[in-house]
Motif scaffolding. Structure first.
Motif, mmCIF file in Angstrom:
data_model
loop_
_atom_site.group_PDB
_atom_site.id
_atom_site.type_symbol
_atom_site.label_atom_id
_atom_site.label_comp_id
_atom_site.label_asym_id
_atom_site.label_seq_id
_atom_site.Cartn_x
_atom_site.Cartn_y
_atom_site.Cartn_z
ATOM 1 N N ARG A 1 0.825 -1.197 0.000
ATOM 2 C CA ARG A 1 0.000 0.000 0.000
ATOM 3 C C ARG A 1 0.864 1.254 0.000
ATOM 4 O O ARG A 1 0.615 2.197 -0.740
ATOM 5 N N ARG A 2 1.899 1.280 0.799
ATOM 6 C CA ARG A 2 2.772 2.457 0.860
ATOM 7 C C ARG A 2 3.486 2.705 -0.462
ATOM 8 O O ARG A 2 3.656 3.854 -0.867
ATOM 9 N N PHE A 3 3.879 1.633 -1.130
ATOM 10 C CA PHE A 3 4.547 1.787 -2.425
ATOM 11 C C PHE A 3 3.594 2.398 -3.455
ATOM 12 O O PHE A 3 3.935 3.347 -4.156
ATOM 13 N N VAL A 4 2.375 1.842 -3.527
ATOM 14 C CA VAL A 4 1.385 2.348 -4.488
ATOM 15 C C VAL A 4 0.996 3.784 -4.135
ATOM 16 O O VAL A 4 0.896 4.653 -5.010
ATOM 17 N N GLY B 1 1.433 9.602 -5.048
ATOM 18 C CA GLY B 1 1.872 10.907 -4.553
ATOM 19 C C GLY B 1 2.890 11.549 -5.465
ATOM 20 O O GLY B 1 2.804 12.743 -5.776
ATOM 21 N N ILE B 2 3.845 10.773 -5.936
ATOM 22 C CA ILE B 2 4.850 11.301 -6.856
ATOM 23 C C ILE B 2 4.203 11.712 -8.177
ATOM 24 O O ILE B 2 4.519 12.756 -8.743
ATOM 25 N N GLY C 1 -1.672 13.262 -3.233
ATOM 26 C CA GLY C 1 -1.655 12.009 -3.999
ATOM 27 C C GLY C 1 -1.449 10.805 -3.106
ATOM 28 O O GLY C 1 -2.116 9.775 -3.272
ATOM 29 N N TYR C 2 -0.530 10.917 -2.152
ATOM 30 C CA TYR C 2 -0.269 9.809 -1.233
ATOM 31 C C TYR C 2 -1.536 9.487 -0.435
ATOM 32 O O TYR C 2 -1.928 8.321 -0.324
ATOM 33 N N LEU C 3 -2.177 10.523 0.114
ATOM 34 C CA LEU C 3 -3.363 10.295 0.947
ATOM 35 C C LEU C 3 -4.528 9.722 0.140
ATOM 36 O O LEU C 3 -5.213 8.808 0.595
ATOM 37 N N VAL C 4 -4.745 10.246 -1.057
ATOM 38 C CA VAL C 4 -5.862 9.766 -1.878
ATOM 39 C C VAL C 4 -5.643 8.318 -2.305
ATOM 40 O O VAL C 4 -6.530 7.470 -2.174
#
Length: 170
Positions: free
Chosen positions: A2-5, A10-11, A144-147
């Motif tokens: 999940r963190r990678f995606v 986010g990027i 982006g990361y949060l969404v």
């Protein structure tokens, strides 16, 4: 996973949002060029009218009163040029004096279809090295990361391991 995606999302959004200041700058440059050219045309017309002892309105009225349809059309075209010059000058002043947040919120309302389309056609992406570009990139990274993280968690709900509600004692 999940963190990678979420990080990739986010990027991705950071890259997209970081381009807004560059697009706004290129749009403002094109808008400024259009205003400068219209200023030359309108000033030339005003000077020609003054040389004949007329002001702008009198010169346009003379065109409108002509029985020659070509001259009447040129007068209407010149009146439209003055209107466009005023509109674009006002838009340029508003965009130039706006802060980065106001520009983001207002630019879609300012987009002149011709200038906005030509700006997009000739747009050149750029690395955001201004504070505004860095702030947009940072906001994009966080949003982006949060969404994407929230979306990932929502989509994975049916596949989540369920913990037993109680543990039998022995």
């Amino acid at each position: 996973m999940r963190r990678f995606v979420a990080g990739a999302g986010g990027i991705g959004l950071a890259l997209v949002l970081s381009q807004f200041p560059e697009y706004a700058q290129q749009y403002t440059q094109r808008l400024g060029g259009a205003v400068d050219e219209l200023r030359i045309i309108t000033t030339d017309f005003d000077n020609a009218a003054l040389a004949e002892g007329l002001d702008r309105d009198q010169a346009l009225e003379r065109y409108a009163a002509s029985s020659d349809s070509f001259l009447t059309g040129r007068g209407q075209s010149m009146a439209a040029t003055y209107d466009r010059f005023e509109q674009l000058s006002q838009t340029l002043a508003e965009i130039s004096n706006a802060d980065p947040i106001a520009r983001l919120k207002s630019l879609p309302a300012y987009l002149d279809t011709d200038i906005g389309r030509r700006t997009l056609e000739a747009y050149q992406p750029a690395v955001p090295v201004t504070m505004e570009g860095i702030l947009y990139a940072g906001a994009g990274l966080i949003a982006g990361y949060l969404v994407v993280s929230g979306l990932w968690r929502f989509l994975m709900l049916p596949f989540r391991r369920r913990r037993p509600l109680y543990r039998p004692t022995e």
